[in-house]
Design a protein around this motif. Sequence first.
Motif, mmCIF file in Angstrom:
data_model
loop_
_atom_site.group_PDB
_atom_site.id
_atom_site.type_symbol
_atom_site.label_atom_id
_atom_site.label_comp_id
_atom_site.label_asym_id
_atom_site.label_seq_id
_atom_site.Cartn_x
_atom_site.Cartn_y
_atom_site.Cartn_z
ATOM 1 N N LEU A 273 40.880 36.681 30.366
ATOM 2 C CA LEU A 273 39.886 37.275 31.268
ATOM 3 C C LEU A 273 38.590 37.576 30.559
ATOM 4 N N ARG A 275 37.024 35.677 28.718
ATOM 5 C CA ARG A 275 36.184 34.487 28.818
ATOM 6 C C ARG A 275 36.090 33.998 30.260
ATOM 7 N N ASP A 276 37.189 34.088 31.020
ATOM 8 C CA ASP A 276 37.207 33.458 32.332
ATOM 9 C C ASP A 276 36.618 34.315 33.435
ATOM 10 N N GLN A 277 36.743 35.610 33.311
ATOM 11 C CA GLN A 277 36.092 36.494 34.282
ATOM 12 C C GLN A 277 35.479 37.639 33.488
ATOM 13 N N PRO A 278 34.400 37.372 32.753
ATOM 14 C CA PRO A 278 33.933 38.340 31.753
ATOM 15 C C PRO A 278 33.625 39.706 32.351
ATOM 16 N N ASP A 283 30.575 38.169 27.761
ATOM 17 C CA ASP A 283 29.870 36.893 27.879
ATOM 18 C C ASP A 283 28.767 36.767 26.839
ATOM 19 N N ALA A 370 40.265 44.045 36.840
ATOM 20 C CA ALA A 370 41.234 43.612 35.834
ATOM 21 C C ALA A 370 40.551 43.418 34.499
ATOM 22 N N ASP B 2 28.628 43.099 34.701
ATOM 23 C CA ASP B 2 28.920 41.851 35.393
ATOM 24 C C ASP B 2 30.069 42.022 36.367
ATOM 25 N N GLU B 3 30.017 41.241 37.376
ATOM 26 C CA GLU B 3 31.086 41.206 38.363
ATOM 27 C C GLU B 3 32.347 40.656 37.704
ATOM 28 N N PRO B 4 33.473 41.389 37.679
ATOM 29 C CA PRO B 4 34.660 40.809 37.064
ATOM 30 C C PRO B 4 35.200 39.633 37.879
ATOM 31 N N ASP B 5 34.909 39.639 39.144
ATOM 32 C CA ASP B 5 35.456 38.578 39.990
ATOM 33 C C ASP B 5 34.333 37.611 40.367
ATOM 34 N N GLY B 6 34.712 36.393 40.676
ATOM 35 C CA GLY B 6 33.714 35.448 41.151
ATOM 36 C C GLY B 6 33.169 35.930 42.481
ATOM 37 N N ARG B 89 38.734 30.245 39.250
ATOM 38 C CA ARG B 89 38.517 31.590 38.702
ATOM 39 C C ARG B 89 38.111 32.582 39.784
ATOM 40 N N ARG B 91 39.343 35.354 42.970
ATOM 41 C CA ARG B 91 40.391 36.243 43.433
ATOM 42 C C ARG B 91 40.227 36.480 44.922
#
Lengths: 434, 170
Positions: A273, A275-278, A283, A370, B2-6, B89, B91
Amino acid sequence: MTVAETSEGDQELLPKSRTAGVEYLREVGAVLRIPHLPEGIEEVPTDHDTMIINMGPQHPSTHGVLRVMMELQGETVLRCKPVMGYLHTGMEKTGEELTYLQGPTNTTRMDYISPLFNELVFSLATEKLLDIELPPRATWIRMLMCELNRMSSQVVWLATNGMDLGAVSMMIYGFREREMILAFFEKVTGLRMNHNYIRPGGVAVDLPEGWRDDVLKILEVFPQRLDEYDTLLTGQPIWQERTQGVGVITTEECLALGVTGPILRSTGMPWDLRRDQPYLYYDQVDFDVIVGSYGDTFDRYAIRLNEIRESIKIIHQILDKMPQGDYRVQDKKVTPPPRARIDESMEALIHHFKIFTEGFRVPEGEVYVAVESPRGELGCYMVSDGSSKPYRMHIRGPSFVNLQALPHMIRGALIADAVAVISTIDPIMGEVDR
Amino acid sequence: MDEPDGQPAEDEAELVHGAPSALSRGQLVVFPERADYLDLVGLLYDDGYRVCVDLTGADYQPYMERELPAGVTRERFEVVVNLLATDTRRRIRVRVQVPEADPALPSIFQLHPGTEAMERETYDMFGVVFTGHPDLSRILMPDDWEGHPLRKDFGFGRIPVQFKGAPPAR
């Protein structure tokens, strides 16, 4: 009479004769808990060939109070079932009775090996509901502390895993290294564990004088020690024999079971997470996501060892980027006023009093946040009803979910390997039972 | 931060596979009917939401008039499912309303075997019965515990602690 006395209640592993058809297949499939079973399940022994024994809850290799019911044929594990709840203290219920400022004192006690992550995820959820922006220094301090905590957590895992597999000296080395980090934590937060340092709105106090030298000292010592571990364990034939090909799991099985963290990465899937959802400023730092290729215990060992090296890399970058400024948000409704202001300002005294007795109010809403804890995805689902206490606070503990892969990973293994597999999942029972 | 989620696009937040949806702090939430819940999770699975990260519940007993998107019947319990698509990526969160009179919901065990323990926990804590679950028993509380602790009408600190087979008071 005797039956009633020896009954394990609802959670008992049922005798084979009472387990029928599909259900039986599933149990044999390693309580695989995956509906599409692999073909060719070998011939099923009858009840009297097997023996059901309990491992735990009081067993040194179960990392706390995990109890595993195992059906054995000789020394081979056929079925097993993790039984938990022995450490359940109703923390989610307690969380509903504590204000948002008190919340981290509760959540920090869940995963007691990496307490800062619990505080972090609780604070991030609260801040998302509040919709406040943190000053950069607060975020960088959080990252610094979390990465140090990740290092200490992985070192503890190396230590306990070493001891489970007979490398007892590793136990002493691991805890020696951890102590360096805990000493730094004590200097910063006042406590070695359960810090309540990361709070909604920032961190509790600024870093103390000389913190940079302390961190640099840790960063200087660790790489040498990691090389020592490599000499002690990585290339050692006994260690490889005990870990390679043990507790194998595939990416598909991990995703189906919701397993995250080093176990998922050991199967070759680069999911992290950070890297994938910083979140925080991950980032803005450069690091590698360590993956394995076989999904076995050795891969997970190597991943955790090398994640410490990545954390060192990250911390070096944090030291370069650490800005000056506030360590908590300057929103008077969220942040208690500085101690010095209380003596001279009536407003400050009122704010102080209100925040510590009643707490600050958080707008209505619900969020799920998360973060990547050393064990996997640590999530917090929080519902606010507009009052100063969370209406519902749920922590998604990675250990709780990862532990469900145990029956699958352990199936067909020897009982000595079972110890290795339990250890490689790295369950922290405080987080499993909450 | 930053937004943790897309961040899902604004226009997406209307109907997801026929179910009303909303954005909660930038996170996409879907509110299916109880009858459509299993199908919706299956359709989302086909959309790439292959990982069930979390399944939990919530008891809204004091908030029976809470704000929900139009067309959603308010019920006492909610089961909250967090799904993750690792490819994109992203949710998504599914909130199903479960009535107090009949607190039952189909289990998504067949799609997401990892929910086995989470559904047991939700049953243990809220008393929501998951039909089709292979082994619905208590997981955190003792087997013979009475009541479901995370319900809002379950007293806080008022229940005498009782254990199976405890010796009588001397």
